[in-house]
Design a protein around this motif. Structure first.
Motif, PDB file in Angstrom:
ATOM      1  N   THR A 109       4.711  80.613 -39.100  1.00 53.26           N
ATOM      2  CA  THR A 109       6.375  80.553 -38.981  1.00 53.26           C
ATOM      3  C   THR A 109       6.850  79.383 -39.864  1.00 53.26           C
ATOM      4  O   THR A 109       6.458  77.963 -39.360  1.00 53.26           O
ATOM      5  CB  THR A 109       5.897  80.548 -37.509  1.00 53.26           C
ATOM      6  OG1 THR A 109       5.415  81.492 -36.772  1.00 53.26           O
ATOM      7  CG2 THR A 109       7.403  80.805 -37.080  1.00 53.26           C
ATOM      8  N   VAL A 110       8.280  79.431 -39.953  1.00 57.31           N
ATOM      9  CA  VAL A 110       8.973  78.603 -40.645  1.00 57.31           C
ATOM     10  C   VAL A 110       9.315  78.021 -39.126  1.00 57.31           C
ATOM     11  O   VAL A 110      10.414  78.550 -38.428  1.00 57.31           O
ATOM     12  CB  VAL A 110       9.712  79.173 -41.087  1.00 57.31           C
ATOM     13  CG1 VAL A 110      10.657  78.108 -41.785  1.00 57.31           C
ATOM     14  CG2 VAL A 110       9.196  79.978 -42.751  1.00 57.31           C
ATOM     15  N   ASN A 113      14.271  74.197 -42.072  1.00 59.15           N
ATOM     16  CA  ASN A 113      14.495  73.551 -43.933  1.00 59.15           C
ATOM     17  C   ASN A 113      16.194  72.975 -43.688  1.00 59.15           C
ATOM     18  O   ASN A 113      17.121  73.117 -42.572  1.00 59.15           O
ATOM     19  CB  ASN A 113      14.415  74.735 -43.786  1.00 59.15           C
ATOM     20  CG  ASN A 113      16.390  76.011 -43.984  1.00 59.15           C
ATOM     21  OD1 ASN A 113      16.917  75.455 -43.767  1.00 59.15           O
ATOM     22  ND2 ASN A 113      16.119  77.213 -43.624  1.00 59.15           N
ATOM     23  N   ILE A 122      10.856  72.549 -46.473  1.00 62.26           N
ATOM     24  CA  ILE A 122      10.687  73.368 -45.648  1.00 62.26           C
ATOM     25  C   ILE A 122      10.053  73.297 -44.527  1.00 62.26           C
ATOM     26  O   ILE A 122       8.460  72.500 -45.481  1.00 62.26           O
ATOM     27  CB  ILE A 122      10.061  74.702 -46.127  1.00 62.26           C
ATOM     28  CG1 ILE A 122      11.596  75.151 -47.309  1.00 62.26           C
ATOM     29  CG2 ILE A 122      10.632  75.819 -45.103  1.00 62.26           C
ATOM     30  CD1 ILE A 122      12.565  75.270 -46.832  1.00 62.26           C
ATOM     31  N   ILE A 124       6.704  74.538 -42.918  1.00 61.98           N
ATOM     32  CA  ILE A 124       6.652  75.519 -41.495  1.00 61.98           C
ATOM     33  C   ILE A 124       5.246  74.899 -40.524  1.00 61.98           C
ATOM     34  O   ILE A 124       4.640  74.702 -40.679  1.00 61.98           O
ATOM     35  CB  ILE A 124       5.259  76.823 -42.828  1.00 61.98           C
ATOM     36  CG1 ILE A 124       6.962  76.715 -43.470  1.00 61.98           C
ATOM     37  CG2 ILE A 124       4.736  77.232 -42.676  1.00 61.98           C
ATOM     38  CD1 ILE A 124       6.560  77.863 -45.363  1.00 61.98           C
ATOM     39  N   ARG A 158       5.019  69.972 -45.052  1.00 61.08           N
ATOM     40  CA  ARG A 158       6.337  70.380 -45.291  1.00 61.08           C
ATOM     41  C   ARG A 158       6.109  70.693 -46.961  1.00 61.08           C
ATOM     42  O   ARG A 158       4.848  69.929 -48.055  1.00 61.08           O
ATOM     43  CB  ARG A 158       6.738  68.912 -45.162  1.00 61.08           C
ATOM     44  CG  ARG A 158       8.646  69.026 -46.193  1.00 61.08           C
ATOM     45  CD  ARG A 158       9.333  67.665 -45.959  1.00 61.08           C
ATOM     46  NE  ARG A 158       7.930  65.920 -46.066  1.00 61.08           N
ATOM     47  CZ  ARG A 158       8.055  65.740 -47.243  1.00 61.08           C
ATOM     48  NH1 ARG A 158       9.495  66.578 -48.160  1.00 61.08           N
ATOM     49  NH2 ARG A 158       7.767  64.827 -47.528  1.00 61.08           N
ATOM     50  N   THR A 171      12.157  84.994 -50.849  1.00 60.05           N
ATOM     51  CA  THR A 171      11.607  84.712 -49.292  1.00 60.05           C
ATOM     52  C   THR A 171      13.257  83.191 -48.633  1.00 60.05           C
ATOM     53  O   THR A 171      13.292  82.287 -49.619  1.00 60.05           O
ATOM     54  CB  THR A 171      10.748  83.518 -49.091  1.00 60.05           C
ATOM     55  OG1 THR A 171       9.313  84.209 -50.081  1.00 60.05           O
ATOM     56  CG2 THR A 171      10.292  83.054 -47.876  1.00 60.05           C
ATOM     57  N   PHE A 173      13.140  81.749 -46.435  1.00 62.33           N
ATOM     58  CA  PHE A 173      13.116  80.841 -44.763  1.00 62.33           C
ATOM     59  C   PHE A 173      13.486  80.540 -43.815  1.00 62.33           C
ATOM     60  O   PHE A 173      13.995  79.183 -43.881  1.00 62.33           O
ATOM     61  CB  PHE A 173      12.328  79.166 -45.874  1.00 62.33           C
ATOM     62  CG  PHE A 173      11.694  78.932 -47.035  1.00 62.33           C
ATOM     63  CD1 PHE A 173       9.906  78.895 -46.431  1.00 62.33           C
ATOM     64  CD2 PHE A 173      12.176  79.995 -48.414  1.00 62.33           C
ATOM     65  CE1 PHE A 173       9.116  79.661 -47.644  1.00 62.33           C
ATOM     66  CE2 PHE A 173      10.896  79.836 -49.441  1.00 62.33           C
ATOM     67  CZ  PHE A 173       9.767  79.446 -48.691  1.00 62.33           C
ATOM     68  N   PRO A 175      14.734  79.736 -39.711  1.00 59.53           N
ATOM     69  CA  PRO A 175      13.696  79.173 -39.320  1.00 59.53           C
ATOM     70  C   PRO A 175      13.420  80.078 -37.941  1.00 59.53           C
ATOM     71  O   PRO A 175      14.192  81.196 -38.011  1.00 59.53           O
ATOM     72  CB  PRO A 175      14.748  78.367 -37.802  1.00 59.53           C
ATOM     73  CG  PRO A 175      15.328  77.247 -39.481  1.00 59.53           C
ATOM     74  CD  PRO A 175      15.846  78.416 -40.397  1.00 59.53           C
TER      75      PRO A 175
END
Length: 220
Positions: A109-110, A113, A122, A124, A158, A171, A173, A175
């Motif tokens: 799961t993000v 960023n 980023i 995750i 990160r 992608t 990215f 949240p």
């Protein structure tokens, strides 16, 4: 095998559940497919190795098993979702990223960023059972993109996207969004070897990779 260097972007044209699996049609640039892809070829689609079961000038079709639907982000995808594409390696492929199999280990799961000059950082969150495979300055595949881990905090890690990567991948990215994660295959096999060695020596099969176990088994 794949290297995690995205070659093209695609869009899910349709995705239909059939029993416990699914059938997907991916539309992409005809230049990516023409004279390069044959029926039965493997295509990493957001990091998931799919077999091309039908081809047309601007798209390919593939079937997903129950496991692929339920253990990857394909369970969240819908028509219009953008995906990263890469063809399988050949003997002449440059290994610009790292060795990947297209076998997703889990869904991340993000968390956030943020921009730092031209780059984007980023964060995750990985599933709990994957955290010991993720090492600072090690490699990880995120939606089929080979990336370097720059920082680790328990299950969170990160990444940094340079401007070129930002332009080349599908992608977003955002949240809260979900991403496919494939850990370094060398870490997976290393753990398995250590488990086997530990099991044979003291009849235990729940070992994990630690600095002590690596030193004990002669890795440094």
């Amino acid at each position: 095998m794949f290297t995690g260097i995205v070659e093209s972007k695609g869009v899910i044209e349709s995705i239909e559940r059939n029993g416990k699996g699914a059938h997907v049609v991916i539309r992409t640039d005809s230049a990516f497919l023409k004279d390069r892809v044959r029926l039965g070829d493997s295509i990493a689609t957001n990091g998931v190795c799919l077999t091309a079961t039908a081809l047309r000038e601007d798209a390919y079709e593939a079937d997903l098993s129950f496991e692929s639907v339920n253990l990857t982000c394909f369970g969240f995808y819908s028509p219009g979702t953008e995906v990263n594409l890469e063809l399988a390696c050949t003997t002449h492929t440059r290994l610009g990223g790292h060795i990947m199999q297209g076998h997703v280990d889990g869904v991340g799961t993000v968390l956030e960023n943020y921009r730092v000059d031209d780059a984007i950082n980023i964060w995750i969150q990985a599933p709990q059972n994957l955290k010991h495979y993720i090492a600072m300055k090690g490699s990880i595949a995120v939606d089929g993109i080979s990336l370097t881990v720059n920082e680790v905090r328990d299950c969170d890690f990160r990444l940094t996207l340079i401007p070129h990567t930002q332009q080349e991948v599908a992608t977003s990215f955002r949240p809260g969004s979900k991403v496919n994660l494939e850990v370094d295959v060398l870490a997976r096999y290393l753990e398995r070897l250590l488990q086997a060695n530990s099991s044979s020596s003291n009849n235990q099969s729940n070992s994990q990779v630690t600095l002590e176990s690596l030193q004990k088994n002669g890795f440094f």
